[in-house]
Design an enzyme around this catalytic site. Structure first.
Site, PDB file in Angstrom:
ATOM      1  N   GLU A 137       0.863  -1.188   0.000  1.00 32.00           N
ATOM      2  CA  GLU A 137       0.000   0.000   0.000  1.00 32.00           C
ATOM      3  C   GLU A 137       0.895   1.232   0.000  1.00 32.00           C
ATOM      4  O   GLU A 137       1.748   1.377   0.866  1.00 32.00           O
ATOM      5  CB  GLU A 137      -0.919  -0.023   1.238  1.00 32.00           C
ATOM      6  CG  GLU A 137      -1.622   1.280   1.545  1.00 32.00           C
ATOM      7  CD  GLU A 137      -2.470   1.827   0.378  1.00 32.00           C
ATOM      8  OE1 GLU A 137      -3.309   1.093  -0.149  1.00 32.00           O
ATOM      9  OE2 GLU A 137      -2.253   3.003   0.010  1.00 32.00           O
ATOM     10  N   CYS A 165     -15.839   5.855   2.162  1.00 34.20           N
ATOM     11  CA  CYS A 165     -17.250   6.265   2.187  1.00 34.20           C
ATOM     12  C   CYS A 165     -17.546   7.170   3.381  1.00 34.20           C
ATOM     13  O   CYS A 165     -18.511   7.934   3.375  1.00 34.20           O
ATOM     14  CB  CYS A 165     -18.149   5.034   2.259  1.00 34.20           C
ATOM     15  SG  CYS A 165     -17.636   3.720   1.136  1.00 34.20           S
ATOM     16  N   ASP A 211     -12.421  -0.901  -7.645  1.00 36.62           N
ATOM     17  CA  ASP A 211     -12.585   0.262  -8.519  1.00 36.62           C
ATOM     18  C   ASP A 211     -11.701   0.239  -9.758  1.00 36.62           C
ATOM     19  O   ASP A 211     -11.913   1.024 -10.681  1.00 36.62           O
ATOM     20  CB  ASP A 211     -12.264   1.551  -7.745  1.00 36.62           C
ATOM     21  CG  ASP A 211     -13.360   1.953  -6.786  1.00 36.62           C
ATOM     22  OD1 ASP A 211     -14.335   1.202  -6.641  1.00 36.62           O
ATOM     23  OD2 ASP A 211     -13.239   3.042  -6.186  1.00 36.62           O
ATOM     24  N   ASN A 263     -15.836  -5.012  -2.321  1.00 34.27           N
ATOM     25  CA  ASN A 263     -15.735  -6.048  -1.285  1.00 34.27           C
ATOM     26  C   ASN A 263     -16.173  -7.413  -1.794  1.00 34.27           C
ATOM     27  O   ASN A 263     -15.549  -8.430  -1.491  1.00 34.27           O
ATOM     28  CB  ASN A 263     -16.581  -5.654  -0.071  1.00 34.27           C
ATOM     29  CG  ASN A 263     -15.770  -4.835   0.905  1.00 34.27           C
ATOM     30  OD1 ASN A 263     -14.964  -5.372   1.643  1.00 34.27           O
ATOM     31  ND2 ASN A 263     -15.926  -3.524   0.870  1.00 34.27           N
ATOM     32  N   TYR A 286     -45.210  -5.201   7.601  1.00 32.80           N
ATOM     33  CA  TYR A 286     -45.895  -3.913   7.829  1.00 32.80           C
ATOM     34  C   TYR A 286     -46.188  -3.713   9.312  1.00 32.80           C
ATOM     35  O   TYR A 286     -46.645  -4.636   9.986  1.00 32.80           O
ATOM     36  CB  TYR A 286     -47.226  -3.861   7.055  1.00 32.80           C
ATOM     37  CG  TYR A 286     -48.219  -2.890   7.658  1.00 32.80           C
ATOM     38  CD1 TYR A 286     -47.983  -1.515   7.595  1.00 32.80           C
ATOM     39  CD2 TYR A 286     -49.359  -3.342   8.339  1.00 32.80           C
ATOM     40  CE1 TYR A 286     -48.861  -0.618   8.185  1.00 32.80           C
ATOM     41  CE2 TYR A 286     -50.244  -2.449   8.929  1.00 32.80           C
ATOM     42  CZ  TYR A 286     -49.998  -1.090   8.854  1.00 32.80           C
ATOM     43  OH  TYR A 286     -50.848  -0.204   9.445  1.00 32.80           O
TER      44      TYR A 286
HETATM   45  C1  LIG Z   1     -15.640  10.340  -0.625  1.00 35.30           C
HETATM   46  C2  LIG Z   1     -16.060   8.958  -1.026  1.00 35.30           C
HETATM   47  C3  LIG Z   1     -17.287   8.447  -0.589  1.00 35.30           C
HETATM   48  C4  LIG Z   1     -17.688   7.172  -0.968  1.00 35.30           C
HETATM   49  N1  LIG Z   1     -18.898   6.695  -0.513  1.00 35.30           N
HETATM   50  C5  LIG Z   1     -19.290   5.431  -0.852  1.00 35.30           C
HETATM   51  C6  LIG Z   1     -20.509   4.887  -0.336  1.00 35.30           C
HETATM   52  O1  LIG Z   1     -21.229   5.549   0.438  1.00 35.30           O
HETATM   53  N2  LIG Z   1     -20.853   3.630  -0.719  1.00 35.30           N
HETATM   54  C7  LIG Z   1     -20.071   2.871  -1.549  1.00 35.30           C
HETATM   55  O2  LIG Z   1     -20.432   1.713  -1.841  1.00 35.30           O
HETATM   56  N3  LIG Z   1     -18.902   3.352  -2.030  1.00 35.30           N
HETATM   57  C8  LIG Z   1     -18.495   4.608  -1.705  1.00 35.30           C
HETATM   58  N4  LIG Z   1     -17.291   5.101  -2.170  1.00 35.30           N
HETATM   59  C9  LIG Z   1     -16.502   4.258  -3.084  1.00 35.30           C
HETATM   60  C10 LIG Z   1     -15.624   3.299  -2.312  1.00 35.30           C
HETATM   61  O3  LIG Z   1     -14.859   3.971  -1.353  1.00 35.30           O
HETATM   62  C11 LIG Z   1     -14.734   2.590  -3.298  1.00 35.30           C
HETATM   63  O4  LIG Z   1     -15.538   1.936  -4.245  1.00 35.30           O
HETATM   64  C12 LIG Z   1     -13.830   1.566  -2.623  1.00 35.30           C
HETATM   65  O5  LIG Z   1     -12.968   2.176  -1.715  1.00 35.30           O
HETATM   66  C13 LIG Z   1     -13.032   0.819  -3.671  1.00 35.30           C
HETATM   67  O6  LIG Z   1     -12.139  -0.045  -3.044  1.00 35.30           O
HETATM   68  P1  LIG Z   1     -10.802  -0.453  -3.761  1.00 35.30           P
HETATM   69  O7  LIG Z   1     -10.069  -1.318  -2.798  1.00 35.30           O
HETATM   70  O8  LIG Z   1     -11.072  -0.939  -5.114  1.00 35.30           O
HETATM   71  O9  LIG Z   1     -10.009   0.917  -3.961  1.00 35.30           O
HETATM   72  P2  LIG Z   1      -9.429   1.907  -2.859  1.00 35.30           P
HETATM   73  O10 LIG Z   1     -10.250   1.900  -1.624  1.00 35.30           O
HETATM   74  O11 LIG Z   1      -9.212   3.193  -3.574  1.00 35.30           O
HETATM   75  O12 LIG Z   1      -8.027   1.265  -2.495  1.00 35.30           O
HETATM   76  C14 LIG Z   1      -6.989   1.178  -3.433  1.00 35.30           C
HETATM   77  C15 LIG Z   1      -5.698   1.361  -2.684  1.00 35.30           C
HETATM   78  O13 LIG Z   1      -4.628   1.056  -3.553  1.00 35.30           O
HETATM   79  C16 LIG Z   1      -3.560   1.929  -3.281  1.00 35.30           C
HETATM   80  N5  LIG Z   1      -2.713   1.937  -4.474  1.00 35.30           N
HETATM   81  C17 LIG Z   1      -3.046   2.379  -5.723  1.00 35.30           C
HETATM   82  N6  LIG Z   1      -2.024   2.188  -6.567  1.00 35.30           N
HETATM   83  C18 LIG Z   1      -1.026   1.620  -5.854  1.00 35.30           C
HETATM   84  C19 LIG Z   1       0.286   1.184  -6.176  1.00 35.30           C
HETATM   85  N7  LIG Z   1       0.774   1.292  -7.412  1.00 35.30           N
HETATM   86  N8  LIG Z   1       1.031   0.635  -5.191  1.00 35.30           N
HETATM   87  C20 LIG Z   1       0.550   0.526  -3.928  1.00 35.30           C
HETATM   88  N9  LIG Z   1      -0.677   0.931  -3.565  1.00 35.30           N
HETATM   89  C21 LIG Z   1      -1.463   1.468  -4.524  1.00 35.30           C
HETATM   90  C22 LIG Z   1      -4.220   3.249  -2.980  1.00 35.30           C
HETATM   91  O14 LIG Z   1      -3.388   4.065  -2.179  1.00 35.30           O
HETATM   92  C23 LIG Z   1      -5.475   2.801  -2.225  1.00 35.30           C
HETATM   93  O15 LIG Z   1      -5.304   2.811  -0.821  1.00 35.30           O
HETATM   94  C24 LIG Z   1     -16.851   6.368  -1.797  1.00 35.30           C
HETATM   95  C25 LIG Z   1     -15.624   6.878  -2.232  1.00 35.30           C
HETATM   96  C26 LIG Z   1     -15.230   8.138  -1.855  1.00 35.30           C
HETATM   97  C27 LIG Z   1     -13.889   8.664  -2.315  1.00 35.30           C
END
Ligand SMILES: Cc1cc2nc3c(=O)[nH]c(=O)nc-3n(C[C@H](O)[C@H](O)[C@H](O)COP(=O)(O)OP(=O)(O)OC[C@H]3O[C@@H](n4cnc5c(N)ncnc54)[C@H](O)[C@@H]3O)c2cc1C
Length: 431
Positions: free
Chosen positions: A20, A30, A266, A288, A409
């Site tokens: 990370e 979120c 994502d 997840n 209900y």
């Molecule tokens: C403000 C906000 C509000 C949100 N609200 C919601 C909600 O209410 N409900 C919902 O379902 N979703 C919500 N989301 C979306 C949700 O947070 C994301 O869909 C989720 O975090 C995706 O998980 P992930 O593990 O794919 O990516 P991330 O959580 O982005 O994790 C990816 C990680 O990889 C790391 N990384 C990237 N490239 C590298 C590299 N080359 N080497 C090492 N590390 C690296 C990054 O630093 C990051 O920590 C929200 C997002 C944001 C920003």
């Protein structure tokens, strides 16, 4: 981390290393709007499991501030920059999981790379943003982009005492809703004191001003909510196939085009269960579930991820909003002959204290009565009803079957016909 811990549960013998580049693991992005708005006191509260928990309880070797810079598929190794030590290291792998997430899409306009213009994606971003907001007056905040992240951030800055303007280039905010439902969201935002400007294009940022097609807006701080781009460059540079919006292509097992390399979250594509098309939907729920499937398969199991409906809920200025499946507009684009019905009902029995309006829009295929999608807007208790529709769509229910479903209900929870069932009844009459 979800994939890593799932694999660990099934295979205590695996050696698992997690890289990370930031300072946190397993955090709730979120929750960021609620930290910024002051409802949550500390960033630590948004961390589900710390690196130490993963190390001690799950025996996962978590390396913080380690950025993967290259994947060498033939050599089965990842090249990594240790940001703390300032040196390059490498790790070999038998199986690899790419979960690099997404990054905010910054508009390509002059002046965008200034410190008063911020995106929010990670806890580090949120920390920086709040620290920066404390050092300036923060009287005028402009949010560029009217998706759910932009709108939640807008509400957060109203709660911090700012005057907030939301600027969106499209015909309405919340593009994942139909225009008629989005109008209800705009009206809730305006009642909350937010200035909403649709069909306004940002052309630049200069000296505390946002320059747009509709004139200039003063801003001490700009928050970008202009959507996200999958972080797939690391994978695509290694020759791993990408698809829609540049997201990493995966099969139902979350396996990429490269042997032994999985992806989830994502940065990856998903199959839309109603349209049958590949989509990129950046939601924590999907991340997840996909990661669980990847983790099981990495551990040698057989799991598949069927696809997504884009089911999402949000609270925007005390109004709950929710959507699932296809909107009326998307259903037409996908070639469905669809019927759209909108009803207004009450979140509780009309006479029960706290009963408040709820609007449900249901989209249904004319030919076979199959439910294609729904949107809900209302007060407390409205939004999570979308899960009834999401379940019905997943089970390929018709509106007839939804009407017959034995929903609960009692007056504190709903009218005797739940608003979702009422929408199904009205749809059936129309059909
Ligand atoms: C403000 C906000 C509000 C949100 N609200 C919601 C909600 O209410 N409900 C919902 O379902 N979703 C919500 N989301 C979306 C949700 O947070 C994301 O869909 C989720 O975090 C995706 O998980 P992930 O593990 O794919 O990516 P991330 O959580 O982005 O994790 C990816 C990680 O990889 C790391 N990384 C990237 N490239 C590298 C590299 N080359 N080497 C090492 N590390 C690296 C990054 O630093 C990051 O920590 C929200 C997002 C944001 C920003």
């Amino acid at each position: 981390m979800a994939a890593a811990s799932q694999a660990r549960r099934l295979r205590p013998d695996l050696e698992i290393i997690a890289l990370e580049r930031g300072n946190w693991t397993s955090y709730s992005a979120c929750g960021i709007p609620y930290f910024v708005g002051g409802e949550v006191d500390t960033l630590e509260q948004l961390v589900a499991r710390t690196p130490d928990t993963f190390r001690e309880k799950y025996n996962i070797d978590v390396r913080l501030r380690h950025e993967a810079t290259e994947i060498d598929l033939a050599g089965q190794r990842v090249l990594v920059r240790d940001l703390e030590a300032g040196m390059d290291v490498e790790f070999g792998f038998d199986q690899l999981m790419v979960g690099t997430g997404a990054r905010p899409a910054f508009p390509q306009v002059p002046g965008v790379n200034q410190p008063w213009i911020r995106g929010v994606q990670t806890l580090d971003d949120a920390d920086d943003l709040v620290q920066f907001a404390r050092t300036i007056s923060c009287k005028n905040v402009v949010v560029v982009g009217g998706g759910y992240i932009g709108l939640e951030m807008g509400e957060a800055f109203v709660n911090r005492g700012a005057h907030v303007t939301v600027i969106d280039g499209g015909p309405h905010v919340m593009h994942s809703f139909d225009a008629d439902m989005a109008a209800l969201i705009t009206s809730a935002m305006e009642k909350f004191g937010i200035d909403v400007r649709s069909e306004v294009r940002v052309t630049g940022f200069d000296d505390g001003r946002v320059i747009t097609s509709a004139g200039e807006f003063p801003a001490d701080l700009v928050v970008l909510g202009t959507g996200v781009i999958p972080n797939s460059a690391l994978a695509s540079a290694a020759g791993i196939a990408t698809g829609v919006r540049g997201a990493i292509k995966v099969d139902k097992r979350q396996l990429t085009s490269a042997e032994g390399v999985f992806s989830a979250g994502d940065c990856a594509e998903s199959l839309h269960l109603v349209s049958g098309q590949m989509v990129h939907v950046a939601l924590g729920t999907i991340a997840n579930k996909q990661a669980r499937v990847a983790g099981i398969n990495i551990a040698g199991g057989q799991a598949t991820f069927p696809g997504v409906l884009g089911t999402a809920v949000s609270k925007i200025c005390s109004t709950e909003v929710a959507r699932t499946g296809l909107t009326e507009r998307e259903a037409a684009q996908c070639g469905f002959d669809a019927v759209a019905t909108t009803i207004t009902s009450s979140t509780r029995a009309g006479y029960y204290p706290g009963a408040a309006p709820i609007t449900v829009k249901m989209i249904t295929a004319r030919s076979d009565h199959r439910i294609l999608g729904a949107q809900i807007i209302g007060q407390e208790g409205a939004a999570k009803r979308i899960d009834i529709v999401a379940t019905a769509i997943t089970a390929k229910f018709t509106v007839d079957q939804l009407i017959d479903t034995d929903l609960s209900y009692a007056p504190p929870f709903s009218p005797v016909w739940d608003p979702v069932a009422t929408a199904a009844r009205v749809t059936l009459s129309e059909l």
